[in-house]
Design an enzyme around this catalytic site. Sequence first.
Site, PDB file in Angstrom:
ATOM      1  N   SER A 116       0.854  -1.187   0.000  1.00 24.88           N
ATOM      2  CA  SER A 116       0.000   0.000   0.000  1.00 24.88           C
ATOM      3  C   SER A 116       0.885   1.231   0.000  1.00 24.88           C
ATOM      4  O   SER A 116       2.076   1.147   0.340  1.00 24.88           O
ATOM      5  CB  SER A 116      -0.854  -0.006   1.271  1.00 24.88           C
ATOM      6  N   TYR A 146      -1.848  -0.408  10.582  1.00 28.15           N
ATOM      7  CA  TYR A 146      -1.983  -0.703   9.151  1.00 28.15           C
ATOM      8  C   TYR A 146      -0.646  -0.482   8.451  1.00 28.15           C
ATOM      9  O   TYR A 146      -0.181  -1.332   7.690  1.00 28.15           O
ATOM     10  CB  TYR A 146      -3.070   0.182   8.536  1.00 28.15           C
TER      11      TYR A 146
END
Length: 168
Positions: free
Chosen positions: A24, A37
Amino acid sequence: MHVLRAVLPVMRRQRSGTILNISSGGGIQGFAQSTAYGATKFAVEGLTLALAQEVEQFGIRTVLVEPGMFRTELLSDASVRYAAPSIDDYSHLTPARDAWAPVSGTQAGDPAKFGDVMVQVAGMAEPPRILAVGKDVLGIIETMTAERREQAAKFAQLSGSTDFDAAH
């Protein structure tokens, strides 16, 4: 990790295969209120880059995929759970849910187009080792690359001061 452990013996036997590991933009640059995350995505980055060096000798290609923000359900209440704010020192910050909720449904990336790109990359004889997907993540890479270069140059003497002297 479980999927890699399952497929790598098969790929090694057949001396071929392509692994697409999804990281990501959050694995390139950490974002406040997304610490856990980001930590998992940074781990995917390291895992994929190290794994690539281990398995390329067997004809296995490894692609680190770094997507930006895609219009998926990732930020919907059905998909994400936020910890309740509990540390007074951070009470001045907008709660994570309130910060991310307005983004849900407005992301620039089209998931169907992302899927098409993944199919295309999986079919390449020589896929990229690292693939940024989305204009937003290209901006993150440019920013972080410039910052790393600046910091490396600014502190080069300090960084290099830890090596043994040439006489050793």
